[in-house]
Design a protein around this motif. Structure first.
Motif, PDB file in Angstrom:
ATOM      1  N   ALA A 120       0.866  -1.188   0.000  1.00 30.82           N
ATOM      2  CA  ALA A 120       0.000   0.000   0.000  1.00 30.82           C
ATOM      3  C   ALA A 120       0.900   1.235   0.000  1.00 30.82           C
ATOM      4  CB  ALA A 120      -0.906  -0.006   1.218  1.00 30.82           C
ATOM      5  N   HIS A 121       0.974   1.896  -1.125  1.00 26.00           N
ATOM      6  CA  HIS A 121       1.793   3.115  -1.225  1.00 26.00           C
ATOM      7  C   HIS A 121       0.955   4.318  -0.782  1.00 26.00           C
ATOM      8  CE1 HIS A 121       5.091   1.107  -3.469  1.00 26.00           C
ATOM      9  NE2 HIS A 121       4.112   0.352  -3.932  1.00 26.00           N
ATOM     10  N   GLY A 122       0.466   4.248   0.442  1.00 21.49           N
ATOM     11  CA  GLY A 122      -0.489   5.249   0.928  1.00 21.49           C
ATOM     12  C   GLY A 122      -1.901   4.801   0.565  1.00 21.49           C
ATOM     13  N   TRP A 123      -2.866   5.071   1.437  1.00 21.08           N
ATOM     14  CA  TRP A 123      -4.241   4.610   1.209  1.00 21.08           C
ATOM     15  C   TRP A 123      -4.989   5.591   0.312  1.00 21.08           C
ATOM     16  CZ3 TRP A 123      -4.618  -0.219   2.249  1.00 21.08           C
ATOM     17  CH2 TRP A 123      -3.897  -0.785   3.311  1.00 21.08           C
ATOM     18  N   VAL A 124      -5.576   5.071  -0.766  1.00 22.32           N
ATOM     19  CA  VAL A 124      -6.193   5.925  -1.787  1.00 22.32           C
ATOM     20  C   VAL A 124      -7.365   6.731  -1.231  1.00 22.32           C
ATOM     21  CG1 VAL A 124      -7.753   4.116  -2.636  1.00 22.32           C
ATOM     22  CG2 VAL A 124      -7.035   5.971  -4.168  1.00 22.32           C
ATOM     23  N   PHE A 125      -8.084   6.198  -0.238  1.00 21.48           N
ATOM     24  CA  PHE A 125      -9.254   6.917   0.282  1.00 21.48           C
ATOM     25  C   PHE A 125      -8.856   8.130   1.122  1.00 21.48           C
ATOM     26  CE2 PHE A 125      -8.424   3.133   2.878  1.00 21.48           C
ATOM     27  CZ  PHE A 125      -8.187   3.690   4.125  1.00 21.48           C
ATOM     28  N   LEU A 126      -7.578   8.335   1.321  1.00 21.83           N
ATOM     29  CA  LEU A 126      -7.104   9.551   1.993  1.00 21.83           C
ATOM     30  C   LEU A 126      -6.761  10.651   0.981  1.00 21.83           C
ATOM     31  CD1 LEU A 126      -4.779   7.968   4.710  1.00 21.83           C
ATOM     32  CD2 LEU A 126      -7.175   8.654   4.921  1.00 21.83           C
TER      33      LEU A 126
END
Length: 376
Positions: A120-126
């Motif tokens: 997870a290269h950072g959570w997309v929902f953020l």
């Protein structure tokens, strides 16, 4: 003789960024015990493919016609079938998914004989998305987590979000921070000369702020433009703000710069190969992101020993907390960014090498390899 472990990396697009660098670093350092392949969506420029082949000539590359970055029900359904067909054809021991869209669709395409690892290269929902899209992505990340055997997060903050918002069991989560190798920096004068070649209006005698970030809404570069616009004319006259990158927001950012009469203060430069080598050109590094996993740019700026201004998102605070000559600000807070820039202008920097814990590429490779061995 032990047979090679077959690993298939899957990624949404080939446009060069952090996730693409991550795969390239892994592909170039895993060694002869692994048979590697990469499946990817759009890569019109072929830059990612060229970098992969330069790093590992034996790597096989498979284009995915229907894997798109944007939500598209028809293409998404076809992509699942296309990806599953590739899984069956290659029969990998491990499928390593990267980026949110590939992570979701690649999980739904799962076949029984392969293990799925997702970074997870950072959570997309953020990201700055509409409420409907945020809700949809949060649901899909949570739902498809059950198809994944292991999830790599890049920071303790991303691990916290995974547990509290997605309710993923801790045993499935593995925190493996990004790492970089030692960078061969150009000296300040040569680095400035090379950057100034990209735009004749850049003044090499002023203070320089540098940002290395692709032109996407998540990078918050519009916030930087707004912050610079509120500096006084005298403060603006002391600085050049150079941004190196590429992406779909370039035209809109340039329009904002022009409307604020900042054409001679903020410069949008094109993508530059190995831009990190030019970091010594800067007096200050700024990354005003709305969302991050753990950005390579911050690790590179630290290695260049630059003062930093960055937002408190993703894994950035875990790296910069208690690090001298850094300012952590809230995302989407142009006034805070303005104040941090003004404070830098009033600070007399002491030329002293900072002490910080370096995230090394070798450590990242070692920990990822251990995870591969666990699931192969």
């Amino acid at each position: 003789m032990k047979s090679q472990v077959k690993i298939l990396f899957v990624i949404t697009q080939g446009f060069w960024g952090g996730a693409q660098k991550y795969i390239t670093d892994l592909a170039g350092n895993l060694g002869p015990n692994y048979e590697l392949a990469v499946a990817l969506g759009n890569d019109e420029s072929k830059d990612f493919e060229k970098k992969l082949k330069a790093t590992n000539p034996n790597i096989a590359i498979y284009p995915l016609k229907h894997l798109k970055r944007e939500i598209s029900p028809l293409h998404d359904i076809l992509a699942i079938a296309e990806i599953r067909q590739l899984y069956k054809k290659l029969g990998p021991n491990i499928i390593h998914l990267n980026s949110s869209k590939a992570g979701i669709l690649g999980s739904l395409a799962k076949i029984p004989q392969s293990k799925i690892i997702y970074t997870a290269h950072g959570w997309v929902f953020l990201e700055p998305l509409s409420p409907i899209r945020k809700t949809l992505y949060r649901f899909l990340e949570k739902y498809t987590a059950c198809y994944k055997d292991a999830i790599i997060v890049l920071s303790d903050e991303d691990r916290r979000v995974a547990k509290l918002e997605l309710h993923i069991e801790d045993s499935k989560l593995h925190t493996i921070p990004l790492g970089i190798s030692e960078i061969l920096f150009l000296d300040k004068n040569e680095a400035r000369r090379q950057i100034a070649e990209k735009n004749p209006h850049i003044d090499t005698n002023k203070l320089w702020s540098l940002s290395i970030a692709n032109y996407y809404p998540t990078k918050g570069l519009d916030i930087l433009v707004e912050a610079v616009s509120t500096l006084s004319p005298e403060e603006q006259s002391k600085f050049q703000f150079c941004i190196i990158g590429d992406g779909p927001e370039r035209t809109r950012l340039q329009t904002d710069i022009n409307l604020n009469h900042l054409e001679n203060t903020i410069f949008l430069l094109p993508f530059i190969e190995k831009a990190a080598a030019l970091l010594k050109a800067a007096d200050l590094f700024i990354l005003p992101s709305r969302k991050e996993g753990l950005p390579y740019a911050i690790l590179e700026a630290l290695q260049a020993d630059l003062p930093l201004i960055a937002t408190k998102v993703g894994g950035i605070p875990s790296i910069l907390q208690n690090t001298p000559e850094t300012a952590l600000i809230a995302p989407e807070a142009p006034r805070e960014l303005t104040s941090a820039i003004q404070k830098f202008l009033l600070t007399n920097r002491v030329e002293k090498k900072r002490e910080y814990s370096m995230n090394t590429l070798s450590a990242m490779i070692e920990e990822t390899t251990a995870l591969y061995q666990m699931y192969s």
